[in-house]
Write a protein that holds these residues in place. Structure first.
Motif, PDB file in Angstrom:
ATOM      1  N   GLU A  33      99.390  53.262   2.769  1.00 20.74           N
ATOM      2  CA  GLU A  33     100.296  52.227   2.240  1.00 20.74           C
ATOM      3  C   GLU A  33     100.568  52.453   0.759  1.00 20.74           C
ATOM      4  OE1 GLU A  33      99.183  48.078   2.824  1.00 20.74           O
ATOM      5  OE2 GLU A  33      99.177  48.463   4.996  1.00 20.74           O
ATOM      6  N   TRP A  34      99.499  52.781   0.030  1.00 15.69           N
ATOM      7  CA  TRP A  34      99.647  53.024  -1.408  1.00 15.69           C
ATOM      8  C   TRP A  34     100.525  54.253  -1.641  1.00 15.69           C
ATOM      9  CZ3 TRP A  34      97.850  57.353  -4.187  1.00 15.69           C
ATOM     10  CH2 TRP A  34      98.017  57.261  -5.586  1.00 15.69           C
ATOM     11  N   VAL A  35     100.263  55.299  -0.857  1.00 18.18           N
ATOM     12  CA  VAL A  35     101.000  56.550  -0.987  1.00 18.18           C
ATOM     13  C   VAL A  35     102.502  56.334  -0.802  1.00 18.18           C
ATOM     14  CG1 VAL A  35     101.500  58.608   0.421  1.00 18.18           C
ATOM     15  CG2 VAL A  35      99.209  58.271  -0.521  1.00 18.18           C
ATOM     16  N   GLU A  36     102.852  55.430   0.127  1.00 20.26           N
ATOM     17  CA  GLU A  36     104.270  55.187   0.417  1.00 20.26           C
ATOM     18  C   GLU A  36     105.043  54.756  -0.823  1.00 20.26           C
ATOM     19  OE1 GLU A  36     105.913  55.952   3.087  1.00 20.26           O
ATOM     20  OE2 GLU A  36     104.056  56.622   4.049  1.00 20.26           O
ATOM     21  N   GLN A  37     104.385  54.036  -1.727  1.00 18.38           N
ATOM     22  CA  GLN A  37     105.131  53.538  -2.891  1.00 18.38           C
ATOM     23  C   GLN A  37     104.623  54.109  -4.224  1.00 18.38           C
ATOM     24  OE1 GLN A  37     103.327  50.969  -5.002  1.00 18.38           O
ATOM     25  NE2 GLN A  37     101.655  51.795  -3.759  1.00 18.38           N
ATOM     26  N   ALA A  38     103.651  55.028  -4.146  1.00 20.55           N
ATOM     27  CA  ALA A  38     103.063  55.562  -5.383  1.00 20.55           C
ATOM     28  C   ALA A  38     104.066  56.431  -6.141  1.00 20.55           C
ATOM     29  CB  ALA A  38     101.818  56.383  -5.051  1.00 20.55           C
ATOM     30  N   LYS A  39     104.026  56.313  -7.454  1.00 21.39           N
ATOM     31  CA  LYS A  39     104.831  57.183  -8.306  1.00 21.39           C
ATOM     32  C   LYS A  39     103.888  58.087  -9.099  1.00 21.39           C
ATOM     33  CE  LYS A  39     107.091  53.312  -9.702  1.00 21.39           C
ATOM     34  NZ  LYS A  39     106.752  52.581  -8.466  1.00 21.39           N
ATOM     35  N   GLU A  40     104.435  59.145  -9.643  1.00 24.18           N
ATOM     36  CA  GLU A  40     103.616  60.103 -10.388  1.00 24.18           C
ATOM     37  C   GLU A  40     102.782  59.380 -11.445  1.00 24.18           C
ATOM     38  OE1 GLU A  40     104.086  63.912 -13.398  1.00 24.18           O
ATOM     39  OE2 GLU A  40     105.856  63.161 -12.341  1.00 24.18           O
ATOM     40  N   GLY A  41     101.487  59.666 -11.475  1.00 21.62           N
ATOM     41  CA  GLY A  41     100.594  59.057 -12.452  1.00 21.62           C
ATOM     42  C   GLY A  41      99.888  57.803 -11.946  1.00 21.62           C
ATOM     43  N   ASP A  42     100.357  57.234 -10.831  1.00 21.04           N
ATOM     44  CA  ASP A  42      99.684  56.062 -10.259  1.00 21.04           C
ATOM     45  C   ASP A  42      98.320  56.457  -9.706  1.00 21.04           C
ATOM     46  OD1 ASP A  42     101.928  54.630 -10.831  1.00 21.04           O
ATOM     47  OD2 ASP A  42     102.566  54.312  -8.752  1.00 21.04           O
ATOM     48  N   HIS A  43      97.388  55.485  -9.657  1.00 16.35           N
ATOM     49  CA  HIS A  43      96.111  55.772  -9.017  1.00 16.35           C
ATOM     50  C   HIS A  43      95.589  54.555  -8.276  1.00 16.35           C
ATOM     51  CE1 HIS A  43      94.474  53.821 -12.641  1.00 16.35           C
ATOM     52  NE2 HIS A  43      93.422  53.562 -11.889  1.00 16.35           N
ATOM     53  N   ILE A  44      94.641  54.796  -7.389  1.00 13.78           N
ATOM     54  CA  ILE A  44      94.021  53.739  -6.583  1.00 13.78           C
ATOM     55  C   ILE A  44      92.534  54.053  -6.494  1.00 13.78           C
ATOM     56  CG2 ILE A  44      94.514  54.991  -4.428  1.00 13.78           C
ATOM     57  CD1 ILE A  44      94.848  52.319  -3.010  1.00 13.78           C
ATOM     58  N   GLU A  45      91.698  53.019  -6.455  1.00 13.56           N
ATOM     59  CA  GLU A  45      90.242  53.232  -6.393  1.00 13.56           C
ATOM     60  C   GLU A  45      89.683  52.716  -5.070  1.00 13.56           C
ATOM     61  OE1 GLU A  45      87.743  53.524  -9.293  1.00 13.56           O
ATOM     62  OE2 GLU A  45      89.235  54.066 -10.801  1.00 13.56           O
ATOM     63  N   PHE A  46      88.727  53.439  -4.533  1.00  7.54           N
ATOM     64  CA  PHE A  46      87.997  53.001  -3.350  1.00  7.54           C
ATOM     65  C   PHE A  46      86.521  52.928  -3.700  1.00  7.54           C
ATOM     66  CE2 PHE A  46      91.846  54.782  -1.679  1.00  7.54           C
ATOM     67  CZ  PHE A  46      92.142  54.016  -0.562  1.00  7.54           C
ATOM     68  N   ASN A  47      85.943  51.735  -3.548  1.00  6.20           N
ATOM     69  CA  ASN A  47      84.510  51.599  -3.778  1.00  6.20           C
ATOM     70  C   ASN A  47      83.821  51.583  -2.422  1.00  6.20           C
ATOM     71  OD1 ASN A  47      81.968  51.028  -4.622  1.00  6.20           O
ATOM     72  ND2 ASN A  47      82.506  49.286  -5.891  1.00  6.20           N
ATOM     73  N   VAL A  48      83.579  52.768  -1.868  1.00  8.69           N
ATOM     74  CA  VAL A  48      83.054  52.868  -0.508  1.00  8.69           C
ATOM     75  C   VAL A  48      81.902  53.871  -0.463  1.00  8.69           C
ATOM     76  CG1 VAL A  48      85.261  52.252   0.556  1.00  8.69           C
ATOM     77  CG2 VAL A  48      84.752  54.647   0.114  1.00  8.69           C
ATOM     78  N   GLY A  49      81.157  53.830   0.629  1.00  3.56           N
ATOM     79  CA  GLY A  49      79.985  54.687   0.785  1.00  3.56           C
ATOM     80  C   GLY A  49      80.347  56.148   0.981  1.00  3.56           C
ATOM     81  N   LYS A  50      79.304  56.969   1.075  1.00  4.44           N
ATOM     82  CA  LYS A  50      79.461  58.421   1.080  1.00  4.44           C
ATOM     83  C   LYS A  50      80.327  58.923   2.236  1.00  4.44           C
ATOM     84  CE  LYS A  50      76.634  62.586   1.053  1.00  4.44           C
ATOM     85  NZ  LYS A  50      75.314  63.117   1.386  1.00  4.44           N
ATOM     86  N   ASP A  51      80.060  58.436   3.437  1.00  4.81           N
ATOM     87  CA  ASP A  51      80.820  58.898   4.608  1.00  4.81           C
ATOM     88  C   ASP A  51      82.293  58.576   4.474  1.00  4.81           C
ATOM     89  OD1 ASP A  51      78.675  59.959   5.820  1.00  4.81           O
ATOM     90  OD2 ASP A  51      78.463  58.442   7.391  1.00  4.81           O
ATOM     91  N   ARG A  52      82.560  57.352   4.018  1.00  4.20           N
ATOM     92  CA  ARG A  52      83.954  56.938   3.896  1.00  4.20           C
ATOM     93  C   ARG A  52      84.651  57.700   2.775  1.00  4.20           C
ATOM     94  NH1 ARG A  52      83.435  50.508   3.897  1.00  4.20           N
ATOM     95  NH2 ARG A  52      85.669  50.582   3.477  1.00  4.20           N
ATOM     96  N   ARG A  53      83.918  57.990   1.696  1.00  5.54           N
ATOM     97  CA  ARG A  53      84.508  58.799   0.617  1.00  5.54           C
ATOM     98  C   ARG A  53      84.841  60.190   1.130  1.00  5.54           C
ATOM     99  NH1 ARG A  53      80.537  57.104  -2.678  1.00  5.54           N
ATOM    100  NH2 ARG A  53      79.619  59.182  -2.788  1.00  5.54           N
ATOM    101  N   SER A  54      83.899  60.773   1.868  1.00  5.60           N
ATOM    102  CA  SER A  54      84.087  62.116   2.400  1.00  5.60           C
ATOM    103  C   SER A  54      85.327  62.161   3.300  1.00  5.60           C
ATOM    104  CB  SER A  54      82.829  62.512   3.164  1.00  5.60           C
ATOM    105  OG  SER A  54      83.082  63.594   4.004  1.00  5.60           O
ATOM    106  N   TYR A  55      85.462  61.150   4.144  1.00  6.94           N
ATOM    107  CA  TYR A  55      86.629  61.058   5.023  1.00  6.94           C
ATOM    108  C   TYR A  55      87.916  60.943   4.205  1.00  6.94           C
ATOM    109  CZ  TYR A  55      89.897  59.009   8.398  1.00  6.94           C
ATOM    110  OH  TYR A  55      90.995  58.727   9.170  1.00  6.94           O
ATOM    111  N   LEU A  56      87.895  60.112   3.167  1.00  9.79           N
ATOM    112  CA  LEU A  56      89.085  59.930   2.331  1.00  9.79           C
ATOM    113  C   LEU A  56      89.452  61.213   1.592  1.00  9.79           C
ATOM    114  CD1 LEU A  56      88.469  56.328   0.972  1.00  9.79           C
ATOM    115  CD2 LEU A  56      90.476  57.076   2.257  1.00  9.79           C
ATOM    116  N   HIS A  57      88.451  61.988   1.174  1.00  9.77           N
ATOM    117  CA  HIS A  57      88.735  63.286   0.542  1.00  9.77           C
ATOM    118  C   HIS A  57      89.569  64.151   1.503  1.00  9.77           C
ATOM    119  CE1 HIS A  57      86.573  63.123  -3.237  1.00  9.77           C
ATOM    120  NE2 HIS A  57      85.444  62.789  -2.659  1.00  9.77           N
ATOM    121  N   ASP A  58      89.155  64.157   2.775  1.00  9.06           N
ATOM    122  CA  ASP A  58      89.881  64.949   3.771  1.00  9.06           C
ATOM    123  C   ASP A  58      91.305  64.428   3.974  1.00  9.06           C
ATOM    124  OD1 ASP A  58      87.733  66.587   4.139  1.00  9.06           O
ATOM    125  OD2 ASP A  58      87.013  65.601   5.953  1.00  9.06           O
TER     126      ASP A  58
END
Length: 138
Positions: free
Chosen positions: A36-61
């Protein structure tokens, strides 16, 4: 007659058996939030996820796949890196312009990458993409 709501049963609280299910549900909602964020993100925008290791690893992929399918042709990529320590660790994803390390991207037509490799359309696919090496130092 009033039936109690289906989720009121206290038995559902057993965390041991439900951990894997809730993890995949969380991963799905993390991915939805990212997309959802990607759909409207513009260059330089960022988003943070405060999630555990498995979920971070998945998001990296997921970030790698999105970089390849969505932004590669536009000369952009998702920079994703973990910050902080232990429970305070967060994943920060930013939409950035590709540097001179990726000169070939600018010459490509917007559809070249996807047209020649349709399997990249599937963000879930298990393929590894080489973006990670270029995208971010840890």
């Amino acid at each position: 007659s009033m039936n109690p709501p289906p989720f009121s049963s206290p038995k559902r609280q057993r965390s041991t058996s439900s951990t894997s299910t809730s993890l995949s549900t969380n991963k799905k909602s993390d991915k939805e939030r990212l997309v959802e964020w990607v759909e409207q993100a513009k260059e330089g925008d960022h988003i943070e996820f405060n999630v555990g290791k498995d979920r971070r690893s998945y998001l990296h992929d997921v970030c790698d796949r999105l970089s390849q399918t969505k932004f590669h042709s536009r000369g952009m990529f998702l920079d994703h890196r973990s910050n902080g320590v232990q429970r305070g660790r967060t994943l920060r994803v930013a939409l950035l312009r590709s540097g001179p390390a990726l000169p070939s991207m600018r010459k490509m037509s917007p559809y070249a990458t996807i047209a020649t490799t349709p399997e990249l359309e599937d963000v879930e696919s298990g393929d590894e993409f080489p973006i990670r090496a270029v995208a971010a130092s840890p």
